[in-house]
Design a protein around this motif. Sequence first.
Motif, PDB file in Angstrom:
ATOM      1  N   LEU A  14       0.980  -1.077  -0.118  1.00 21.04           N
ATOM      2  CA  LEU A  14       0.047  -0.107  -0.024  1.00 21.04           C
ATOM      3  C   LEU A  14       0.658   1.260  -0.053  1.00 21.04           C
ATOM      4  O   LEU A  14       0.594   2.366  -0.566  1.00 21.04           O
ATOM      5  CB  LEU A  14      -0.876  -0.129   1.108  1.00 21.04           C
ATOM      6  N   GLY A 107      -7.305   7.204   6.450  1.00 20.89           N
ATOM      7  CA  GLY A 107      -8.160   5.927   6.343  1.00 20.89           C
ATOM      8  C   GLY A 107      -9.599   6.102   6.945  1.00 20.89           C
ATOM      9  O   GLY A 107      -9.999   7.289   7.224  1.00 20.89           O
ATOM     10  N   MET A 152      -7.100   1.853   2.658  1.00 20.34           N
ATOM     11  CA  MET A 152      -7.857   1.006   3.330  1.00 20.34           C
ATOM     12  C   MET A 152      -7.323  -0.465   3.826  1.00 20.34           C
ATOM     13  O   MET A 152      -6.765  -1.106   2.541  1.00 20.34           O
ATOM     14  CB  MET A 152      -9.373   0.514   2.990  1.00 20.34           C
ATOM     15  N   THR A 153      -6.997  -0.684   4.929  1.00 20.63           N
ATOM     16  CA  THR A 153      -6.352  -2.123   5.321  1.00 20.63           C
ATOM     17  C   THR A 153      -7.348  -3.331   5.282  1.00 20.63           C
ATOM     18  O   THR A 153      -6.772  -4.382   5.441  1.00 20.63           O
ATOM     19  CB  THR A 153      -5.545  -2.101   6.495  1.00 20.63           C
ATOM     20  N   ARG A 154      -8.623  -3.045   4.903  1.00 18.69           N
ATOM     21  CA  ARG A 154      -9.463  -4.220   4.914  1.00 18.69           C
ATOM     22  C   ARG A 154     -10.704  -3.751   3.802  1.00 18.69           C
ATOM     23  O   ARG A 154     -10.500  -2.631   3.402  1.00 18.69           O
ATOM     24  CB  ARG A 154     -10.120  -4.318   6.061  1.00 18.69           C
ATOM     25  N   HIS A 155     -10.836  -4.840   2.966  1.00 20.93           N
ATOM     26  CA  HIS A 155     -12.029  -4.658   2.111  1.00 20.93           C
ATOM     27  C   HIS A 155     -13.149  -5.509   2.110  1.00 20.93           C
ATOM     28  O   HIS A 155     -12.869  -6.770   1.774  1.00 20.93           O
ATOM     29  CB  HIS A 155     -11.249  -4.788   0.475  1.00 20.93           C
ATOM     30  N   ALA A 159     -16.799  -2.100   5.135  1.00 18.98           N
ATOM     31  CA  ALA A 159     -15.985  -0.995   5.070  1.00 18.98           C
ATOM     32  C   ALA A 159     -16.290  -0.340   3.846  1.00 18.98           C
ATOM     33  O   ALA A 159     -16.367   0.976   3.731  1.00 18.98           O
ATOM     34  CB  ALA A 159     -14.593  -1.468   4.932  1.00 18.98           C
ATOM     35  N   PHE A 160     -16.890  -1.233   2.643  1.00 17.86           N
ATOM     36  CA  PHE A 160     -17.340  -0.559   1.392  1.00 17.86           C
ATOM     37  C   PHE A 160     -18.684  -0.664   1.422  1.00 17.86           C
ATOM     38  O   PHE A 160     -19.116  -1.551   1.072  1.00 17.86           O
ATOM     39  CB  PHE A 160     -16.649  -1.144   0.440  1.00 17.86           C
ATOM     40  N   ALA A 192      -8.515   5.005  -4.185  1.00 14.09           N
ATOM     41  CA  ALA A 192      -8.546   4.278  -3.031  1.00 14.09           C
ATOM     42  C   ALA A 192      -7.976   2.918  -3.108  1.00 14.09           C
ATOM     43  O   ALA A 192      -7.777   2.290  -4.101  1.00 14.09           O
ATOM     44  CB  ALA A 192     -10.171   3.649  -2.807  1.00 14.09           C
ATOM     45  N   THR A 194      -6.435  -0.935  -1.524  1.00 15.05           N
ATOM     46  CA  THR A 194      -6.955  -1.688  -0.323  1.00 15.05           C
ATOM     47  C   THR A 194      -6.117  -3.096  -0.687  1.00 15.05           C
ATOM     48  O   THR A 194      -5.531  -3.355  -1.663  1.00 15.05           O
ATOM     49  CB  THR A 194      -8.678  -2.041  -0.572  1.00 15.05           C
ATOM     50  N   THR A 226     -17.596  -5.894  -1.886  1.00 15.77           N
ATOM     51  CA  THR A 226     -17.962  -4.698  -1.886  1.00 15.77           C
ATOM     52  C   THR A 226     -19.652  -4.354  -1.706  1.00 15.77           C
ATOM     53  O   THR A 226     -20.323  -5.172  -2.484  1.00 15.77           O
ATOM     54  CB  THR A 226     -17.511  -4.101  -3.091  1.00 15.77           C
TER      55      THR A 226
END
Length: 275
Positions: A14, A107, A152-155, A159-160, A192, A194, A226
């Motif tokens: 990232l 973030g 974003m460290t999570r997807h 989160a989305f 973005a 991820t 997503t």
Amino acid sequence: MPASTAGFALGEMLAVLLARDMADGEKAIVGTNSDIQVAACNFARQRHAPHLWWVSGPGGMTNPTEGVIRPAADAENIAVAQAVMDLPQMIDFIDWQVHFFDFAILGALQTDRFGNINTVCVGDHARPRLRGPGTVGISALCGLSRRFYIMMTRHDRGAFVPKVDFICGAGHLQGGSSRTDFGLPEGGPRLAVTPLGVFDFAPDSKAMRIRSLHEGVTLEEVRDNTGFDLLVPDTIQRTTPPDAEELFVLRHAVDTTGVLARKFPWPRAERKAAR
């Protein structure tokens, strides 16, 4: 998990992806919980943007560089910073000067299809399921910077989301021209990044679309994780992973103690999927 990730951590990837989009001479600001953001800025300064200038939003330290990654607000950065600005100076930059900063890196607890971000809480404000740090200076940074990046460290669908519970940072609001229609200057989210890919925003609709997927990630996997329909280009590109030279610079000049690898490994669920 992408098949190529055995040689580097999520945090390292990232940081490199963000840094590639930075240009020499730009002015940037990063927030408190910001190891990846700090690494991205210092990596860009080491590799291709030596005159990039970045400041710690909460601490006022400019260009703290030592080869050790610390959160931007860490007081130890003072000793290795080129300058330190006090709070009134920071407020002048952050809250009053349109496009003073070329970009911010932020973030979020949630982001939506138009790149609005939420850092306050998830769920009802009186009884939230998850509480975040609040808006802090995010509203001004998203509103007044020339652009911002969503890191974003999570997807996943938590989160989305189709619509954030609180708009702490204005992205493209309702899409189209709504950002400027509401009186905000031109700007908004540019990318973005991820664990699954890199995403940008369509020029007309301003809806989030796939720019590239990391190696080993499928379109179905991204759609499943997503909470809204992403725009899909005719040809989906593969993310160019960090190469040997980029990793050497990152590990030997920017993150010599391996903070990114320790704090931001690849998510466990993706490791299982790769096997």
